[in-house]
Design an enzyme around this catalytic site. Structure first.
Site, PDB file in Angstrom:
ATOM      1  N   ASP A 398     -30.000 -50.576 -14.741  1.00  0.00           N
ATOM      2  CA  ASP A 398     -28.790 -50.886 -14.581  1.00  0.00           C
ATOM      3  C   ASP A 398     -28.054 -51.045 -13.183  1.00  0.00           C
ATOM      4  OD1 ASP A 398     -26.034 -51.951 -15.906  1.00  0.00           O
ATOM      5  OD2 ASP A 398     -25.577 -50.029 -15.141  1.00  0.00           O
ATOM      6  N   GLU A 451     -31.649 -55.013 -12.789  1.00  0.00           N
ATOM      7  CA  GLU A 451     -30.615 -55.955 -12.842  1.00  0.00           C
ATOM      8  C   GLU A 451     -30.029 -55.834 -11.448  1.00  0.00           C
ATOM      9  OE1 GLU A 451     -26.076 -56.372 -14.419  1.00  0.00           O
ATOM     10  OE2 GLU A 451     -26.889 -54.299 -13.968  1.00  0.00           O
TER      11      GLU A 451
END
Length: 711
Positions: A398, A451
């Site tokens: 993330d 990401e």
């Protein structure tokens, strides 16, 4: 023969504030034999009982510290204690035991190179010195003293003070007779002398929020996925089909445990034909509204849905059904909750001390100190923990962009340049390279997925060549451009053709995943279906056309739960999906189309085998081509072609002259406008024929995608 111990030392031991209680308590050689000391406040009598049946009465020294001398060598013993009410208690003494960590462990921890850190730090049920108990160890380098507390000592840590393992910053204690299920925390005395209560950063289980204590656990699970793991190790996911179903376990079908979810999730994913599921973070987190992205227990699966072995069961069952498992992993930041990692021993330990590098103001969280060996080791080992202890097939990392840049979401004067004067976070970059290289070295066939929303070069390039070493990168540019494009009225899309085709210019610069993720169905953005203009039938047609284009586009695919059947309301973690929408035939047909899309995709290697090879892709159509049409050809390693044609306009385009890559018969293997999917049934009667030059004519339905292949 008495060995003199200063009174102030005895008082510190009695109060549980001494940094080395084992140096005083326990059994030690002395001038004429051994001395035994034990802390037993409120006792009337205390005696050491040796294995040969002899007993050594102890004399009270001060503040509950008892002492006795005898001849012989140090040996095993228990302590018998009597109290004023006449009760007697015989127990092993924590302070007679040797350390449970070795010098090599401490060295590797200090170097940030202990790749199996979870095996030595934390709380572990062990047989140590022939005694069953729990070994506790924690890294708290600035602490003046550390104690273990829990119901087993009425949350009074004075009887369970830990010993400092020197310059390593690690504190250790073996407590006999404790076992699985023990609830505990660490009571830490800071440099200022304050006592703070902290959950174990290395705990592998925790109480169910809002409770915050750690829980001793160990796995009894027997895996049944050896065949899956062997096949995975021999497979490169970049040249295999990958379509990912992303879900938030707590709101997919509310109320399901890890075990309860196995059957319905497998049935749903198999019916849809996805190759993988991706769970939003399942590490322990205090606030459900964070969706798991503010982690307090990096090594503890959230207890909201069951035990760690229950999660192992779910993953094992998914593997048994042929479904890969990806898990969100959050090394970019952590919350400031007082019981967790933040200011762990009273000072910045896990986080960078300088707020210009150590805090995310937008998110109200701390940022890890990636340049500190022990912190880097904590995170690298954590990635390996999920891959190796839970057999997950990949980690989606993330918020990588927030880690790469020192000026991320900061104004001038709010960030400090690196040693070269630049904005790159060199320590975070080195950490990402290390975690990727180590994860791939130890776990063949996995997928590390970033990401990452910027143009940082080489995200999926090898670390040997200076890249970050990820296997895949989310294509956020494609996501933003394409969703903006499809939200436009079809009447005007032709004026914005570049939004839907620009991604082809960089599609092969990285190994991409195309994400329609949870972030795109919250905060007023609507859902995939609600973004589509027009009436309900038009929205459904637009969604089918877009998904057909997306699945043919170079890269792997990710779709968030609910979009497969056209949920109209935004997702909320506080309630379940609108499964009732499947009572409507049109929404069942959309879900049926997603299943057909996935199955056809998996059957066509041209759509996944050469995802990063620009030579395997070509746009079709001249510059004057209809600007509502996007057409391209993809080819596999054996020279087999798939041609995708999408009409993003609201009108049927019939008998369109079209040059295919080869002459002969081409089958229409997918048509998003097929009647079985709720469309109008416009198409090419199953096939078209190209002449010797490849020329043919095709009919493309309005808001429709067709795929053509040659046998």
């Amino acid at each position: 023969m008495s060995e003199t111990i200063p009174t102030e030392t005895l008082r510190a031991v009695a109060e549980g504030t001494h940094h080395a209680p084992h140096d005083v308590l326990g059994i030690h050689p002395c001038t004429d034999g051994v001395v035994v000391r034990a802390r037993r406040p409120l006792a009337v009598t205390v005696a050491a009982q040796f294995a040969d049946g002899t007993s050594l009465p102890l004399t009270h020294r001060i503040d509950g510290v008892w002492e006795g001398f005898t001849a012989g060598e140090p040996r095993a013993y228990t302590v018998e204690t009597t109290y004023r009410d006449g009760t007697a208690w015989v127990a092993d003494d924590p302070y007679r035991h040797t350390p449970t960590l070795g010098e090599l462990d401490l060295h590797l921890i200090g170097e940030g190179r202990h790749e199996e850190l979870w095996r030595v730090l934390g709380a572990h049920v062990r047989t140590h010195d022939a005694v069953e108990g729990v070994a506790f160890s924690v890294w708290a380098p600035n602490a003046r003293s550390v104690r273990v507390v829990g119901p087993f000592n009425d949350w009074d840590g004075r009887s369970h003070a830990m010993r400092s393992m020197g310059g390593s910053g690690v504190w250790e204690l073996f407590v006999p007779a404790l076992g699985e299920g023990t609830i505990y925390k660490y009571e830490i005395r800071t440099e200022r002398g304050d006592w703070i209560l902290k959950a174990d950063p290395m705990a592998q289980a925790a109480e169910t929020p809002p409770a915050t204590a750690s829980r001793v656990t160990r796995s009894h699970y027997v895996w049944n996925d050896a065949e899956w793991m062997a096949r995975r190790a021999a497979t490169d996911p970049s040249v295999r089909p990958m379509s990912i179903y992303e879900l938030h376990l707590g709101s997919w079908q509310p109320g399901l445990s890890y075990r309860d979810a196995a059957d319905p999730l497998i049935e749903h994913v198999l019916g849809l034909g996805f190759t993988h599921v991706e769970f939003m973070p399942l590490a322990e987190h205090p606030f459900g509204g964070s969706w798991g992205y503010q982690v307090s227990g990096y090594y503890a699966p959230t207890s909201r849905f069951g035990t760690p072995d229950d999660l192992r069961y779910l993953i094992d069952r998914l593997h048994g059904a042929g479904i890969g498992v990806i898990m969100d992993w959050v090394p970019g930041h952590f919350p400031k909750d007082a019981f967790a990692l933040g200011r762990f021993d009273g000072r910045a330990v896990y986080e960078h001390a300088d707020p210009r590098r150590g805090e995310h103001k937008d998110w109200g969280t701390y940022i890890f100190d990636y340049g500190r060996n022990e912190v880097r080791g904590f995170l690298v080992a954590n990635a390996l923990y999920w891959l190796e202890e839970f057999h997950v097939d990949g980690l989606r990392v993330d918020a990588v962009a927030s880690m790469l840049y020192l000026d991320y979401s900061r104004q001038d004067g709010e960030w400090e340049p690196n040693v070269h004067g630049g904005r790159e976070n060199l320590e975070a970059i080195a950490f990402l390279q290390e975690v990727n290289a180590t994860a791939y070295k130890r776990n063949a066939g996995i997928a590390m997925i970033a990401e990452e929303s910027t143009s940082y070069p080489g995200v999926t390039a090898s670390t040997d060549s200076g890249g970050l070493g990820f296997g895949f990168k989310w294509n956020m540019g494609w996501m933003n451009d394409s969703l903006q494009y499809v939200s436009r009225d079809p009447l005007y899309r032709g004026h914005h053709h570049g939004e839907i085709t620009f991604s082809f210019h960089y599609a092969f610069s990285e190994q991409y995943v195309l994400p329609i993720s949870h972030d795109e169905v919250v905060h007023g953005k609507g859902t995939l279906l609600s973004r589509m203009p027009g009436d309900h039938a038009t929205k459904l047609a637009g969604a089918r056309a877009f998904l057909g284009y997306m699945w043919a586009h170079p890269g792997k695919q990710l779709l968030f739960m609910g979009q497969e059947f056209g949920q109209l309301s935004e997702w909320s973690e506080g309630r379940g999906l609108d499964w009732w929408m499947l009572d409507q035939p049109s929404h069942r047909q959309l879900q049926s189309f997603v299943g057909a899309l996935n199955r056809t995709y998996r059957d066509q290697p041209a759509l996944w085998e050469r995802d990063r090879d620009g030579a395997a892709f070509s746009l079709l159509g001249a510059p004057a081509w209809n600007t509502n049409i996007v057409a391209f050809d993809r080819v596999d390693a054996q020279g087999r072609h798939v041609v995708s044609v999408t009409n993003f306009s609201g009108s049927v385009i019939a008998n369109l002259p079209f040059i295919l890559p080869r002459p002969g018969l081409w089958r229409e293997v997918l048509n998003s406008d097929a009647a079985e999917f709720g469309g109008g049934g416009v198409g090419n009667f199953g096939s078209v024929t190209a002449d010797d030059s490849g020329l043919t004519s095709v009919t493309v339905p309005s808001l429709g995608t067709i795929w053509l292949t040659q046998e």
